[in-house]
Design a protein around this motif. Structure first.
Motif, PDB file in Angstrom:
ATOM      1  N   PRO A   1       0.806  -1.227   0.000  1.00  0.00           N
ATOM      2  CA  PRO A   1       0.000   0.000   0.000  1.00  0.00           C
ATOM      3  C   PRO A   1       0.834   1.271   0.000  1.00  0.00           C
ATOM      4  O   PRO A   1       0.519   2.235  -0.708  1.00  0.00           O
ATOM      5  CB  PRO A   1      -0.842  -0.136   1.271  1.00  0.00           C
ATOM      6  CG  PRO A   1      -0.982  -1.615   1.460  1.00  0.00           C
ATOM      7  CD  PRO A   1       0.327  -2.192   1.022  1.00  0.00           C
TER       8      PRO A   1
ATOM      9  N   ARG B   1       0.729   4.268  -2.906  1.00  0.00           N
ATOM     10  CA  ARG B   1       0.531   5.703  -2.634  1.00  0.00           C
ATOM     11  C   ARG B   1       1.697   6.522  -3.190  1.00  0.00           C
ATOM     12  O   ARG B   1       1.504   7.584  -3.787  1.00  0.00           O
ATOM     13  CB  ARG B   1       0.382   5.927  -1.125  1.00  0.00           C
ATOM     14  CG  ARG B   1      -0.985   5.517  -0.579  1.00  0.00           C
ATOM     15  CD  ARG B   1      -1.186   6.027   0.831  1.00  0.00           C
ATOM     16  NE  ARG B   1      -0.367   5.280   1.775  1.00  0.00           N
ATOM     17  CZ  ARG B   1      -0.788   4.192   2.423  1.00  0.00           C
ATOM     18  NH1 ARG B   1      -2.011   3.725   2.219  1.00  0.00           N
ATOM     19  NH2 ARG B   1       0.002   3.574   3.268  1.00  0.00           N
TER      20      ARG B   1
ATOM     21  N   ARG C   1      -4.685  -7.165   0.856  1.00  0.00           N
ATOM     22  CA  ARG C   1      -4.171  -5.885   1.361  1.00  0.00           C
ATOM     23  C   ARG C   1      -5.019  -4.739   0.832  1.00  0.00           C
ATOM     24  O   ARG C   1      -5.509  -4.771  -0.295  1.00  0.00           O
ATOM     25  CB  ARG C   1      -2.715  -5.678   0.938  1.00  0.00           C
ATOM     26  CG  ARG C   1      -1.759  -6.746   1.447  1.00  0.00           C
ATOM     27  CD  ARG C   1      -1.617  -6.723   2.964  1.00  0.00           C
ATOM     28  NE  ARG C   1      -0.978  -5.503   3.420  1.00  0.00           N
ATOM     29  CZ  ARG C   1       0.345  -5.345   3.505  1.00  0.00           C
ATOM     30  NH1 ARG C   1       1.154  -6.310   3.127  1.00  0.00           N
ATOM     31  NH2 ARG C   1       0.855  -4.223   3.962  1.00  0.00           N
ATOM     32  N   GLN C   2      -5.189  -3.696   1.650  1.00  0.00           N
ATOM     33  CA  GLN C   2      -6.014  -2.549   1.298  1.00  0.00           C
ATOM     34  C   GLN C   2      -5.147  -1.297   1.204  1.00  0.00           C
ATOM     35  O   GLN C   2      -4.192  -1.126   1.960  1.00  0.00           O
ATOM     36  CB  GLN C   2      -7.099  -2.327   2.361  1.00  0.00           C
ATOM     37  CG  GLN C   2      -7.963  -3.540   2.634  1.00  0.00           C
ATOM     38  CD  GLN C   2      -8.849  -3.896   1.455  1.00  0.00           C
ATOM     39  OE1 GLN C   2      -9.385  -3.003   0.802  1.00  0.00           O
ATOM     40  NE2 GLN C   2      -8.997  -5.182   1.192  1.00  0.00           N
ATOM     41  N   VAL C   3      -5.500  -0.408   0.278  1.00  0.00           N
ATOM     42  CA  VAL C   3      -4.812   0.875   0.174  1.00  0.00           C
ATOM     43  C   VAL C   3      -5.860   1.980   0.111  1.00  0.00           C
ATOM     44  O   VAL C   3      -6.866   1.858  -0.586  1.00  0.00           O
ATOM     45  CB  VAL C   3      -3.882   0.915  -1.062  1.00  0.00           C
ATOM     46  CG1 VAL C   3      -4.648   0.680  -2.352  1.00  0.00           C
ATOM     47  CG2 VAL C   3      -3.121   2.228  -1.119  1.00  0.00           C
ATOM     48  N   GLU C   4      -5.630   3.050   0.862  1.00  0.00           N
ATOM     49  CA  GLU C   4      -6.571   4.171   0.899  1.00  0.00           C
ATOM     50  C   GLU C   4      -5.939   5.371   0.223  1.00  0.00           C
ATOM     51  O   GLU C   4      -4.819   5.780   0.558  1.00  0.00           O
ATOM     52  CB  GLU C   4      -6.927   4.516   2.347  1.00  0.00           C
ATOM     53  CG  GLU C   4      -7.972   5.622   2.465  1.00  0.00           C
ATOM     54  CD  GLU C   4      -8.417   5.862   3.893  1.00  0.00           C
ATOM     55  OE1 GLU C   4      -8.932   6.967   4.161  1.00  0.00           O
ATOM     56  OE2 GLU C   4      -8.232   4.953   4.727  1.00  0.00           O
TER      57      GLU C   4
END
Length: 339
Positions: free
Chosen positions: A237, A241, A262-265
Protein backbone atom coordinates in the motif's frame (compact mmCIF):
# COMPACT_ATOMS: atom_id res chain seq x y z
CA UNK A 1 10.21 -38.78 -9.76
CA UNK A 2 10.93 -36.24 -7.01
CA UNK A 3 8.59 -33.34 -6.38
CA UNK A 4 8.40 -30.60 -3.77
CA UNK A 5 4.86 -30.94 -2.44
CA UNK A 6 3.31 -28.01 -0.60
CA UNK A 7 1.05 -29.89 1.83
CA UNK A 8 -0.24 -26.76 3.52
CA UNK A 9 0.97 -23.33 4.61
CA UNK A 10 4.78 -23.35 5.02
CA UNK A 11 4.87 -27.14 4.84
CA UNK A 12 6.92 -28.52 1.94
CA UNK A 13 8.18 -32.06 1.65
CA UNK A 14 10.29 -33.45 -1.19
CA UNK A 15 8.97 -36.89 -1.99
CA UNK A 16 8.65 -39.49 -4.72
CA UNK A 17 5.47 -39.09 -6.75
CA UNK A 18 4.20 -40.80 -9.91
CA UNK A 19 5.41 -39.34 -13.18
CA UNK A 20 3.06 -36.95 -15.00
CA UNK A 21 0.26 -38.23 -17.20
CA UNK A 22 0.45 -36.96 -20.78
CA UNK A 23 -2.92 -36.12 -22.35
CA UNK A 24 -3.03 -35.88 -26.12
CA UNK A 25 -1.03 -32.90 -27.34
CA UNK A 26 1.00 -32.58 -24.15
CA UNK A 27 4.77 -32.81 -23.69
CA UNK A 28 6.99 -34.09 -20.91
CA UNK A 29 9.87 -31.83 -19.86
CA UNK A 30 12.80 -32.67 -17.61
CA UNK A 31 13.11 -29.61 -15.38
CA UNK A 32 16.50 -27.92 -15.04
CA UNK A 33 15.73 -24.96 -12.78
CA UNK A 34 12.72 -23.23 -11.27
CA UNK A 35 13.00 -19.74 -9.79
CA UNK A 36 10.70 -18.68 -6.97
CA UNK A 37 8.64 -15.52 -7.40
CA UNK A 38 6.54 -13.47 -4.99
CA UNK A 39 3.35 -15.27 -5.97
CA UNK A 40 5.00 -18.59 -5.07
CA UNK A 41 5.92 -17.17 -1.67
CA UNK A 42 2.33 -15.98 -1.20
CA UNK A 43 1.14 -19.50 -2.03
CA UNK A 44 3.65 -20.90 0.48
CA UNK A 45 2.22 -18.54 3.12
CA UNK A 46 -1.42 -19.34 2.21
CA UNK A 47 -2.00 -15.76 1.02
CA UNK A 48 -2.90 -16.56 -2.58
CA UNK A 49 -5.93 -17.25 -4.72
CA UNK A 50 -6.95 -19.93 -7.20
CA UNK A 51 -5.31 -22.98 -5.66
CA UNK A 52 -5.79 -25.75 -3.14
CA UNK A 53 -3.36 -27.84 -1.13
CA UNK A 54 -1.54 -30.07 -1.80
CA UNK A 55 0.25 -28.35 -4.67
CA UNK A 56 3.52 -28.67 -6.55
CA UNK A 57 4.58 -25.02 -6.95
CA UNK A 58 6.71 -23.41 -9.63
CA UNK A 59 6.00 -21.60 -12.88
CA UNK A 60 9.32 -19.89 -13.71
CA UNK A 61 11.06 -23.00 -14.96
CA UNK A 62 13.33 -24.14 -17.77
CA UNK A 63 14.13 -27.61 -18.98
CA UNK A 64 14.72 -30.13 -21.76
CA UNK A 65 11.97 -31.91 -23.69
CA UNK A 66 11.76 -35.66 -23.03
CA UNK A 67 8.61 -36.51 -24.97
CA UNK A 68 6.49 -34.40 -27.32
CA UNK A 69 3.91 -34.87 -30.05
CA UNK A 70 5.15 -34.06 -33.56
CA UNK A 71 5.22 -30.32 -34.10
CA UNK A 72 7.07 -27.30 -32.82
CA UNK A 73 9.34 -29.02 -30.27
CA UNK A 74 11.24 -32.30 -30.18
CA UNK A 75 13.07 -34.39 -27.55
CA UNK A 76 16.31 -32.67 -26.60
CA UNK A 77 15.04 -29.14 -27.17
CA UNK A 78 15.66 -26.59 -24.41
CA UNK A 79 12.38 -24.89 -23.51
CA UNK A 80 10.44 -22.57 -21.25
CA UNK A 81 6.65 -22.42 -21.04
CA UNK A 82 3.61 -20.23 -20.55
CA UNK A 83 2.03 -21.08 -17.20
CA UNK A 84 -1.57 -20.46 -18.29
CA UNK A 85 -4.04 -23.10 -19.39
CA UNK A 86 -7.19 -21.37 -20.61
CA UNK A 87 -10.20 -22.17 -22.80
CA UNK A 88 -8.98 -20.19 -25.82
CA UNK A 89 -12.56 -19.27 -26.78
CA UNK A 90 -13.92 -16.74 -24.27
CA UNK A 91 -13.81 -12.97 -24.80
CA UNK A 92 -10.67 -12.62 -22.67
CA UNK A 93 -8.78 -15.41 -24.41
CA UNK A 94 -9.67 -13.86 -27.77
CA UNK A 95 -8.24 -10.54 -26.50
CA UNK A 96 -4.96 -12.21 -25.42
CA UNK A 97 -5.95 -11.86 -21.76
CA UNK A 98 -5.97 -15.55 -20.75
CA UNK A 99 -5.48 -14.77 -17.04
CA UNK A 100 -9.06 -13.46 -17.04
CA UNK A 101 -10.47 -16.72 -18.48
CA UNK A 102 -13.26 -18.05 -16.23
CA UNK A 103 -11.83 -21.56 -16.61
CA UNK A 104 -8.22 -20.56 -16.04
CA UNK A 105 -5.75 -23.09 -14.68
CA UNK A 106 -2.12 -22.26 -13.95
CA UNK A 107 0.85 -24.56 -13.63
CA UNK A 108 2.37 -24.24 -10.19
CA UNK A 109 -0.93 -23.20 -8.64
CA UNK A 110 -3.92 -25.26 -9.76
CA UNK A 111 -1.79 -27.82 -11.68
CA UNK A 112 1.59 -29.37 -10.82
CA UNK A 113 4.46 -26.99 -11.54
CA UNK A 114 8.20 -26.91 -11.95
CA UNK A 115 9.51 -27.75 -8.48
CA UNK A 116 9.92 -31.34 -9.60
CA UNK A 117 12.15 -33.47 -11.80
CA UNK A 118 9.54 -33.47 -14.58
CA UNK A 119 6.57 -31.35 -15.60
CA UNK A 120 3.84 -32.01 -18.18
CA UNK A 121 2.36 -29.14 -20.19
CA UNK A 122 0.57 -28.72 -23.51
CA UNK A 123 3.16 -28.67 -26.28
CA UNK A 124 1.53 -25.44 -27.49
CA UNK A 125 2.64 -23.74 -24.25
CA UNK A 126 6.30 -24.48 -24.88
CA UNK A 127 8.77 -21.99 -26.33
CA UNK A 128 11.90 -23.51 -27.86
CA UNK A 129 15.25 -21.95 -26.94
CA UNK A 130 18.53 -21.95 -28.88
CA UNK A 131 20.59 -25.03 -27.92
CA UNK A 132 23.28 -22.98 -26.14
CA UNK A 133 20.85 -21.06 -23.90
CA UNK A 134 21.81 -20.94 -20.22
CA UNK A 135 18.94 -22.76 -18.51
CA UNK A 136 19.33 -20.89 -15.22
CA UNK A 137 19.05 -17.56 -17.05
CA UNK A 138 16.08 -18.95 -19.00
CA UNK A 139 14.00 -19.15 -15.81
CA UNK A 140 13.67 -15.37 -16.10
CA UNK A 141 11.79 -15.57 -19.42
CA UNK A 142 8.45 -15.83 -17.60
CA UNK A 143 9.00 -12.74 -15.38
CA UNK A 144 10.28 -10.90 -18.44
CA UNK A 145 7.07 -11.82 -20.28
CA UNK A 146 5.12 -10.42 -17.32
CA UNK A 147 7.19 -7.24 -17.65
CA UNK A 148 6.68 -6.94 -21.40
CA UNK A 149 2.95 -7.43 -20.88
CA UNK A 150 2.96 -4.63 -18.28
CA UNK A 151 4.85 -2.25 -20.59
CA UNK A 152 2.38 -3.00 -23.36
CA UNK A 153 -0.57 -2.36 -21.05
CA UNK A 154 0.84 0.99 -19.89
CA UNK A 155 1.82 1.93 -23.47
CA UNK A 156 5.43 2.75 -22.65
CA UNK A 157 7.06 4.60 -25.55
CA UNK A 158 10.75 5.08 -26.44
CA UNK A 159 12.20 8.20 -24.83
CA UNK A 160 9.78 8.27 -21.89
CA UNK A 161 11.04 8.42 -18.32
CA UNK A 162 10.24 5.68 -15.81
CA UNK A 163 10.34 5.01 -12.07
CA UNK A 164 10.32 1.46 -10.70
CA UNK A 165 9.03 0.83 -7.17
CA UNK A 166 10.05 -2.51 -5.68
CA UNK A 167 13.35 -3.98 -6.88
CA UNK A 168 12.80 -7.69 -6.38
CA UNK A 169 12.85 -10.09 -9.30
CA UNK A 170 9.92 -8.53 -11.14
CA UNK A 171 10.98 -4.96 -10.43
CA UNK A 172 14.53 -5.46 -11.69
CA UNK A 173 13.19 -7.22 -14.76
CA UNK A 174 10.75 -4.36 -15.38
CA UNK A 175 13.65 -1.93 -15.08
CA UNK A 176 15.66 -3.78 -17.72
CA UNK A 177 12.65 -4.33 -19.99
CA UNK A 178 11.91 -0.59 -19.91
CA UNK A 179 15.48 0.13 -20.97
CA UNK A 180 15.26 -2.41 -23.80
CA UNK A 181 12.09 -0.59 -24.91
CA UNK A 182 14.05 2.66 -25.18
CA UNK A 183 12.86 4.34 -21.98
CA UNK A 184 15.07 6.01 -19.38
CA UNK A 185 14.75 4.68 -15.83
CA UNK A 186 15.31 7.81 -13.73
CA UNK A 187 14.43 6.32 -10.35
CA UNK A 188 14.26 2.95 -8.60
CA UNK A 189 13.10 2.48 -5.00
CA UNK A 190 13.31 -0.46 -2.62
CA UNK A 191 13.40 -0.45 1.19
CA UNK A 192 16.19 -3.08 1.08
CA UNK A 193 19.37 -1.11 0.29
CA UNK A 194 21.01 -4.10 -1.42
CA UNK A 195 18.19 -4.31 -3.94
CA UNK A 196 18.31 -0.57 -4.53
CA UNK A 197 22.05 -0.84 -5.17
CA UNK A 198 21.42 -3.58 -7.73
CA UNK A 199 18.93 -1.31 -9.48
CA UNK A 200 21.67 1.30 -9.65
CA UNK A 201 24.08 -1.22 -11.16
CA UNK A 202 21.42 -1.97 -13.78
CA UNK A 203 21.24 1.66 -14.83
CA UNK A 204 18.66 3.43 -12.66
CA UNK A 205 19.48 7.13 -12.52
CA UNK A 206 18.78 7.27 -8.77
CA UNK A 207 18.39 4.27 -6.47
CA UNK A 208 16.75 5.09 -3.14
CA UNK A 209 15.51 3.21 -0.07
CA UNK A 210 13.73 5.57 2.36
CA UNK A 211 10.54 7.66 2.11
CA UNK A 212 12.59 10.71 3.07
CA UNK A 213 14.95 10.17 0.15
CA UNK A 214 12.00 9.76 -2.23
CA UNK A 215 10.33 12.93 -0.90
CA UNK A 216 13.57 14.84 -1.45
CA UNK A 217 13.87 13.46 -5.00
CA UNK A 218 10.30 14.59 -5.79
CA UNK A 219 10.99 18.06 -4.41
CA UNK A 220 14.19 18.38 -6.45
CA UNK A 221 12.55 17.09 -9.64
CA UNK A 222 9.57 19.45 -9.52
CA UNK A 223 6.36 18.66 -11.45
CA UNK A 224 8.08 18.80 -14.86
CA UNK A 225 10.80 16.39 -13.80
CA UNK A 226 8.59 13.58 -12.52
CA UNK A 227 8.54 10.33 -14.53
CA UNK A 228 6.06 9.75 -17.33
CA UNK A 229 5.40 6.20 -16.14
CA UNK A 230 5.66 4.57 -12.71
CA UNK A 231 5.91 0.78 -12.58
CA UNK A 232 4.84 -0.45 -9.13
CA UNK A 233 6.13 -3.99 -8.55
CA UNK A 234 5.64 -4.63 -4.84
CA UNK A 235 1.90 -4.43 -4.24
CA UNK A 236 2.54 -2.73 -0.90
CA UNK A 237 0.00 0.00 0.00
CA UNK A 238 2.75 2.51 0.84
CA UNK A 239 4.38 1.96 -2.54
CA UNK A 240 1.08 2.38 -4.39
CA UNK A 241 0.53 5.70 -2.63
CA UNK A 242 4.09 6.72 -3.52
CA UNK A 243 3.49 5.81 -7.18
CA UNK A 244 0.60 8.26 -7.40
CA UNK A 245 2.80 11.01 -5.92
CA UNK A 246 5.76 10.25 -8.17
CA UNK A 247 4.06 10.18 -11.55
CA UNK A 248 4.06 13.34 -13.66
CA UNK A 249 0.69 15.10 -14.03
CA UNK A 250 -0.99 13.41 -16.97
CA UNK A 251 1.18 10.31 -16.53
CA UNK A 252 0.49 6.61 -16.10
CA UNK A 253 0.93 4.15 -13.24
CA UNK A 254 1.10 0.40 -13.85
CA UNK A 255 0.24 -1.81 -10.89
CA UNK A 256 2.23 -4.99 -11.55
CA UNK A 257 2.74 -6.40 -8.06
CA UNK A 258 -0.16 -7.13 -5.78
CA UNK A 259 -0.94 -8.55 -2.35
CA UNK A 260 -4.12 -10.53 -1.91
CA UNK A 261 -6.23 -9.06 0.90
CA UNK A 262 -4.17 -5.89 1.36
CA UNK A 263 -6.01 -2.55 1.30
CA UNK A 264 -4.81 0.87 0.17
CA UNK A 265 -6.57 4.17 0.90
CA UNK A 266 -6.16 7.10 -1.50
CA UNK A 267 -7.99 10.38 -1.97
CA UNK A 268 -10.38 9.89 -4.90
CA UNK A 269 -9.62 13.40 -6.19
CA UNK A 270 -6.02 12.42 -6.91
CA UNK A 271 -6.93 10.89 -10.27
CA UNK A 272 -8.88 13.76 -11.86
CA UNK A 273 -6.78 16.52 -10.28
CA UNK A 274 -3.60 14.94 -11.61
CA UNK A 275 -5.06 13.61 -14.90
CA UNK A 276 -3.49 10.34 -13.81
CA UNK A 277 -4.13 6.98 -15.44
CA UNK A 278 -3.76 3.70 -13.53
CA UNK A 279 -3.47 0.35 -15.30
CA UNK A 280 -3.62 -3.07 -13.69
CA UNK A 281 -1.65 -5.89 -15.26
CA UNK A 282 -1.07 -9.54 -14.50
CA UNK A 283 0.55 -12.54 -16.12
CA UNK A 284 2.69 -13.02 -19.23
CA UNK A 285 -0.04 -12.19 -21.76
CA UNK A 286 1.21 -13.47 -25.11
CA UNK A 287 4.81 -12.36 -24.60
CA UNK A 288 6.60 -15.64 -23.74
CA UNK A 289 8.13 -15.95 -27.21
CA UNK A 290 9.47 -12.41 -27.23
CA UNK A 291 10.75 -12.75 -23.67
CA UNK A 292 12.50 -16.06 -24.37
CA UNK A 293 14.24 -14.54 -27.40
CA UNK A 294 15.51 -11.58 -25.34
CA UNK A 295 16.83 -13.83 -22.57
CA UNK A 296 18.47 -16.18 -25.06
CA UNK A 297 20.42 -13.33 -26.65
CA UNK A 298 21.58 -12.01 -23.28
CA UNK A 299 19.52 -8.82 -23.22
CA UNK A 300 19.04 -9.14 -19.43
CA UNK A 301 21.56 -9.31 -16.58
CA UNK A 302 19.91 -12.34 -15.01
CA UNK A 303 23.09 -12.97 -12.99
CA UNK A 304 22.26 -9.92 -10.87
CA UNK A 305 18.68 -11.10 -10.34
CA UNK A 306 19.04 -14.84 -9.59
CA UNK A 307 21.27 -14.70 -6.53
CA UNK A 308 20.80 -18.09 -4.86
CA UNK A 309 20.50 -21.64 -6.24
CA UNK A 310 19.53 -24.56 -4.00
CA UNK A 311 18.93 -28.21 -4.83
CA UNK A 312 15.40 -29.54 -5.10
CA UNK A 313 16.02 -31.50 -1.89
CA UNK A 314 16.28 -28.13 -0.10
CA UNK A 315 13.04 -26.74 -1.53
CA UNK A 316 11.64 -25.79 1.88
CA UNK A 317 14.82 -23.85 2.67
CA UNK A 318 14.61 -22.19 -0.75
CA UNK A 319 11.05 -21.00 -0.12
CA UNK A 320 11.91 -19.74 3.37
CA UNK A 321 14.87 -17.81 1.95
CA UNK A 322 12.72 -16.34 -0.83
CA UNK A 323 10.12 -15.27 1.73
CA UNK A 324 12.58 -13.66 4.11
CA UNK A 325 15.51 -12.64 1.91
CA UNK A 326 18.84 -11.65 3.36
CA UNK A 327 20.81 -8.58 2.39
CA UNK A 328 22.06 -10.01 -0.90
CA UNK A 329 19.15 -12.28 -1.87
CA UNK A 330 16.82 -11.33 -4.73
CA UNK A 331 15.62 -14.36 -6.71
CA UNK A 332 16.06 -17.90 -5.38
CA UNK A 333 16.12 -20.83 -7.80
CA UNK A 334 15.67 -24.55 -7.27
CA UNK A 335 17.92 -26.90 -9.23
CA UNK A 336 16.15 -30.05 -10.42
CA UNK A 337 17.04 -33.26 -12.26
CA UNK A 338 17.81 -31.73 -15.66
CA UNK A 339 20.38 -29.15 -14.53
Amino acid sequence: MRAAVLNGPRDITVTEVPGPRLPEGWALVRVAYNSICGSDVSLYNNAWHGTAFPAVPGHEWSGVVEQAPPGQVAPGDRVVADLTLSCGQCRWCRRSQPVMCPGLREFGFTDPGGCADYVAVPAANLVRLPPDTDLLAATQAEPLAVSLHALSRVRLAPGETVAVLGCGGIGLTLLQAAQVAGAQVVLAVDPLPGRARTAGLLGAGAALSTPEEVAGWIADAGPDGLPDVVLEASGEPEAIRAATELVVPGGRVALVGYRVGRQVELESARWPLKLMETVGTMGPGRFMGAAAALVARGALRTDLVVTDVLDLTAADEAFRLAGAPGTDTIRVAVRADGA
